[in-house]
Design a protein around this motif. Structure first.
Motif, PDB file in Angstrom:
ATOM      1  N   CYS A  40      -6.025   4.172 -62.348  1.00  0.00           N
ATOM      2  CA  CYS A  40      -6.487   5.045 -63.427  1.00  0.00           C
ATOM      3  C   CYS A  40      -5.282   5.511 -64.253  1.00  0.00           C
ATOM      4  N   PRO A  41      -5.399   5.483 -65.576  1.00  0.00           N
ATOM      5  CA  PRO A  41      -4.282   5.885 -66.441  1.00  0.00           C
ATOM      6  C   PRO A  41      -4.077   7.386 -66.405  1.00  0.00           C
ATOM      7  N   HIS A  48     -10.033   0.499 -69.803  1.00  0.00           N
ATOM      8  CA  HIS A  48     -10.174   0.752 -68.378  1.00  0.00           C
ATOM      9  C   HIS A  48     -11.284   1.773 -68.127  1.00  0.00           C
ATOM     10  N   CYS A  89     -14.588   2.171 -65.538  1.00  0.00           N
ATOM     11  CA  CYS A  89     -14.252   3.012 -64.396  1.00  0.00           C
ATOM     12  C   CYS A  89     -15.115   4.268 -64.430  1.00  0.00           C
ATOM     13  N   CYS A 133     -13.038   7.619 -64.674  1.00  0.00           N
ATOM     14  CA  CYS A 133     -12.464   7.905 -65.974  1.00  0.00           C
ATOM     15  C   CYS A 133     -13.541   8.188 -67.014  1.00  0.00           C
TER      16      CYS A 133
END
Ligand SMILES: [Zn+2]
Length: 167
Positions: free
Chosen positions: A6-7, A26, A30, A33
């Motif tokens: 996860c960013p 992403h 996800c 997120c």
């Protein structure tokens, strides 16, 4: 597609502002997120709702109509408010100019005032600094009071117009 970590939230929100980016890609796949993004979206919505709603587009027209139909005293109230505002601004400038330091500089420099605008600016600035250091709080309070009263006056004039939250 391999599973990416996860960013950073900062990166995610920055890309949200820009509208594109790998972190956003992403987030689309996800659940963690996208939950964060959804929460952010709802919170932003609440913030916009809490923030003062923009005046309705008919505000100016309705204010003008009311001013036109209002008895004279209220119209005079608006004008006296504006007059007070203007005279306080002029008075404030006067105080700046009259303050000792500025007055001294102006007294010696008044002849060359037109060619040496810098002197005038310096005088006014030092006057402003002196005023701010001694009367800063009072000046700020007076300005805030004037601002609030004129806003209150405008709001009262526009009082009959339905606000977006009432509509
Ligand atoms: Zn994620």
């Amino acid at each position: 597609m391999s599973v990416q970590p996860c960013p950073d939230l900062e990166v995610l929100f920055a890309e949200l502002e820009e509208g594109e980016g790998s972190a956003l890609d992403h987030a689309a796949d996800c659940s963690a997120c996208s939950a964060v993004l959804e929460e952010h979206r709802l919170m932003e919505q609440d913030l916009y709702r809490l923030a003062d709603p923009l005046p309705p587009p008919t505000l100016v027209a309705s204010v003008m109509a009311r001013v036109a139909t209002e008895p004279v005293p209220q119209r005079r109230e608006v004008w006296s408010g504006l007059t007070i505002l203007m005279s306080s601004l002029i008075g404030g400038l006067g105080i700046l100019v009259m303050s000792d330091q500025a007055l001294g500089r102006l007294g010696t420099g008044v002849a060359s005032l037109l060619v040496e605008g810098r002197l005038f600016v310096e005088g006014v600035l030092s006057g402003a600094r002196a005023l701010w250091s001694t009367e800063g709080l009072a000046v700020a309070a007076v300005l805030a009071f004037l601002l609030l009263t004129s806003l209150a006056g405008l709001k009262r004039l526009a009082g009959s117009a339905p606000t977006p939250s009432e509509a």
